[in-house]
Design an enzyme around this catalytic site. Structure first.
Site, PDB file in Angstrom:
ATOM      1  N   ASP B 238      -8.700   2.737  -5.112  1.00  0.00           N
ATOM      2  CA  ASP B 238      -7.357   3.188  -5.493  1.00  0.00           C
ATOM      3  C   ASP B 238      -7.438   4.538  -6.182  1.00  0.00           C
ATOM      4  O   ASP B 238      -7.950   4.640  -7.275  1.00  0.00           O
ATOM      5  CB  ASP B 238      -6.733   2.141  -6.431  1.00  0.00           C
ATOM      6  CG  ASP B 238      -5.229   2.252  -6.485  1.00  0.00           C
ATOM      7  OD1 ASP B 238      -4.550   1.277  -6.087  1.00  0.00           O
ATOM      8  OD2 ASP B 238      -4.738   3.292  -6.924  1.00  0.00           O
ATOM      9  N   HIS B 330      -0.027   1.859   4.613  1.00  0.00           N
ATOM     10  CA  HIS B 330       0.320   2.406   3.297  1.00  0.00           C
ATOM     11  C   HIS B 330      -0.207   3.827   3.099  1.00  0.00           C
ATOM     12  O   HIS B 330       0.525   4.704   2.640  1.00  0.00           O
ATOM     13  CB  HIS B 330      -0.218   1.500   2.196  1.00  0.00           C
ATOM     14  CG  HIS B 330       0.032   2.023   0.809  1.00  0.00           C
ATOM     15  ND1 HIS B 330       1.275   1.970   0.225  1.00  0.00           N
ATOM     16  CD2 HIS B 330      -0.782   2.648  -0.073  1.00  0.00           C
ATOM     17  CE1 HIS B 330       1.206   2.530  -0.979  1.00  0.00           C
ATOM     18  NE2 HIS B 330      -0.026   2.961  -1.186  1.00  0.00           N
TER      19      HIS B 330
END
Lengths: 217, 420
Positions: B238, B330
């Site tokens: 992330d 995403h």
């Protein structure tokens, strides 16, 4: 406790100066802001002088905030006082922007409890020495606050020194809620403000064995 | 515990190889060195040792003393390499706040932060032991619209913060909503972070109430090499897309709006609480996860590339003409369409425990910094709300935005450019 006796090792002039401040503090509502120059003062010193170059510096200064004066009109100033000079010097008194009455206080143990009282003769610092004024220890006691001291306000403090100089610093007001020690003085000033009555030292149940600290929460 | 070659003693209950090491060796003193020798001996004899032997940790392998400067052009905790633990505290001003009181509050809090981040106790703390391992502590202040109003400086609040849009997929809960003031407290050590947060909130208490606390974590320092992109609870790396070139980072972060000169050197922050349905995600096949994300689980590399930091190519097609990355993946939907859409993501995982039915309250504290929310987070989130494969498992339940003041020079405090 013989704590206060170590402060008597000062010049006679400084002792006289301290006494003068003491007498005026006890007797009246205002403390003279001026200092009487000691015999060895530099020629630049004069009554009511602002700080000449002082060898005493104060760092990490703060004051206990008093946003509400309904229960107490006293507060205290703390910090680290350093003698950067080559001669011993005594902090003989203090004045602040927050009240007309300021004293130097020490914390002593009386009957197993910490208590505070005025220091006769002031705080003496040897060359290079630091003295930490902190809760539970020596500090500058400010009495008779004329207006609240909210968090974040800067209290201007002026220390009077035995060499005739003064040193000024700002003490920022901070929240502080730890137990206040009992104020030990016969003059009837009464106890310090504060909501806690928690003793900082164990209360002995007999003279030999202190009781364990109560864990009350 | 001392032995010398000239003093053969009766056999110690140590392994023979330890004695071999000791033969003719220097005098041993202290448990630490003995432990080191025992560990070394164990290794030589093939015995498995759990972790480094006691006493072998040296100053070089501990991180507690590391600090991040507090004073400077920019606040710390924005471009700072992300610490292992992060806590966001949303505070609301008590009635009676005004510019002067705010200045007093900010001076005290800045002084606390300046001391804590350098390993010193704040003024009025009774001791400093917990503060002595700063562990890269940073304290970052953010101002919400209410603070500007209280200061009588509503016009100084960026318009996008004064009036922040909602998005079609939002399921926002007021409990996690906008606050007047934000403290972002991050450190590699959670005890340090907890202490710093407590001291700050204590000193803020005369002026504020606490609206919410959102605490999170990424991988502990030392789990992987420093600088490795941390994993979120979905298992994905992330923050891969963050700019890493410092000049580019500056371009992304710092205010350029000439109408807000007080904010020069500052930034804007969006904090979104994203609840993640992990039990359902756990049942998704790895291939489907990677398709939904557009990146591989193992190393965060885009499906169109080989290494983590290869730029994802949304338009790449395979031999049969199909897009390699699904259009609604995403990473494809989130990818900046222009330089102005870039953000620096500093997200923390949250895990707030289990409900009676065994499901967990878990998710992501999505914190992202950018010069202008209106050109970065807002259009990106609009795009994600319109279509994002991960929406199946993610729900935005909290939202708060802040103007992040510039850094404070020595002798000054954060927020002085607004309230002094």
């Amino acid at each position: 406790m013989r704590t206060s006796h170590r402060f008597t090792r000062t010049t006679a002039t400084a002792t006289g100066l301290a006494l003068a401040l003491t007498l005026s503090a006890c007797g009246g509502s205002s403390t003279p802001a001026a200092t009487t120059p000691a015999a060895t003062a530099s020629s630049n010193a004069s009554t009511g002088a602002t700080a000449t170059t002082s060898t005493v510096t104060v760092s990490d200064a703060w004051a206990k905030a008093m946003p509400d004066l309904s229960t107490s009109r006293m507060t205290a100033v703390f910090g680290v006082v350093t003698n950067t000079g080559t001669q011993p010097v005594t902090v003989t008194g203090a004045t602040t922007s927050a009240s007309p009455m300021t004293e130097l206080h020490e914390t002593v143990v009386v009957n197993g409890e910490k208590a505070m009282r005025k220091v006769e003769g002031g705080f003496t610092l040897q060359p290079g020495a630091k003295r930490e004024l902190k809760p539970g220890g020596d500090h500058i006691m400010v009495m008779g606050l004329t207006s609240p001291v909210p968090v974040g306000q800067k209290v201007k403090v002026t220390l009077a020194l035995s060499d005739g100089t003064t040193t000024e610093f700002d003490a920022v007001a901070k929240p502080f809620s730890a137990a206040d020690e009992r104020y030990d003085h016969g003059s009837g000033h009464g106890g310090h403000g504060g909501t806690g009555t928690k003793s900082m030292a164990p209360t002995p149940t007999d003279s030999a064995t202190p009781a364990p600290l109560a864990t009350s929460h | 515990m001392t032995t010398t070659p000239e003093q053969p003693e009766r056999p110690r209950p140590a392994s023979p190889s330890r004695r071999t090491l000791l033969g003719g060796a220097a005098v041993l003193t202290g448990a630490a060195l003995g432990g080191a020798v025992a560990g070394h001996a164990a290794a030589r004899s093939g015995v498995a040792v759990d972790g480094p032997p006691a006493g072998t940790a040296t100053a070089a392998t501990t991180f507690g003393a590391q600090t991040v400067a507090f004073h400077g052009e920019h606040q710390a905790g924005i471009a700072t390499p992300q610490q292992a633990h992060g806590m966001f505290i949303g505070l609301d001003l008590r009635p009676g706040a005004n510019r002067a009181r705010l200045a007093g509050m900010l001076q005290v809090l800045s002084d606390d932060a300046a001391r804590l981040t350098q390993g010193r106790a704040p003024l009025a703390a009774l001791e400093g032991d917990t503060a002595a391992t700063p562990s890269r502590l940073t304290v970052t202040f953010g101002f919400g619209p209410g603070l500007f109003t209280a200061a009588g400086r509503a016009a100084a609040c960026p318009a996008v913060i004064a009036s922040f849009p909602t998005f079609t997929t939002d399921r926002l809960e007021k409990a996690w909503g906008q606050s007047d003031l934000l403290l972002q407290v991050c450190a590699d050590d959670p005890v340090t972070m907890s202490y710093a947060a407590r001291r700050l909130v204590r000193d803020a208490a005369p002026f504020t109430t606490v609206r919410w606390t959102q605490a999170g974590f990424v991988n502990a320092r030392g789990t992987e090499a420093d600088g490795t992109t941390a994993r979120n609870l979905m298992g994905m790396r992330d923050g891969t897309a963050n700019e890493r070139d410092p000049a580019q980072v500056d371009q992304v972060l710092w205010n350029r709006d000439p109408a807000l000169p007080w904010l020069n050197g500052g930034s804007q922050l969006v904090l979104r609480r994203i609840r993640i349905d992990l039990p359902t995600w756990d049942d998704v096949e790895p291939e489907a996860k990677e398709i939904s994300f557009g990146r591989r689980l193992a190393d965060g590399s885009p499906l169109t590339g080989h290494h983590e930091f290869d730029v994802l190519d949304r338009h790449a097609r395979d031999a049969t003409g199909f897009l390699i990355v699904e259009p609604n993946a995403h990473a494809a939907r989130a990818q900046a369409r222009s330089g102005a859409e870039r953000m620096i993501r500093r997200a923390y995982n949250y895990d707030d425990g289990f409900r009676p039915d065994g499901t967990a309250d878990t998710g992501l504290l999505f914190a992202a910094y950018q010069a202008d929310l209106a050109t970065a987070f807002v259009p990106v989130q609009r795009r994600l709300a319109a279509s994002d494969a991960l929406n199946t498992w993610t729900t935005h339940v909290g939202s708060a935005v802040y103007a992040v003041p510039p850094g404070a020079p020595e002798g000054s405090y954060v927020g002085a450019t607004l309230v002094a």
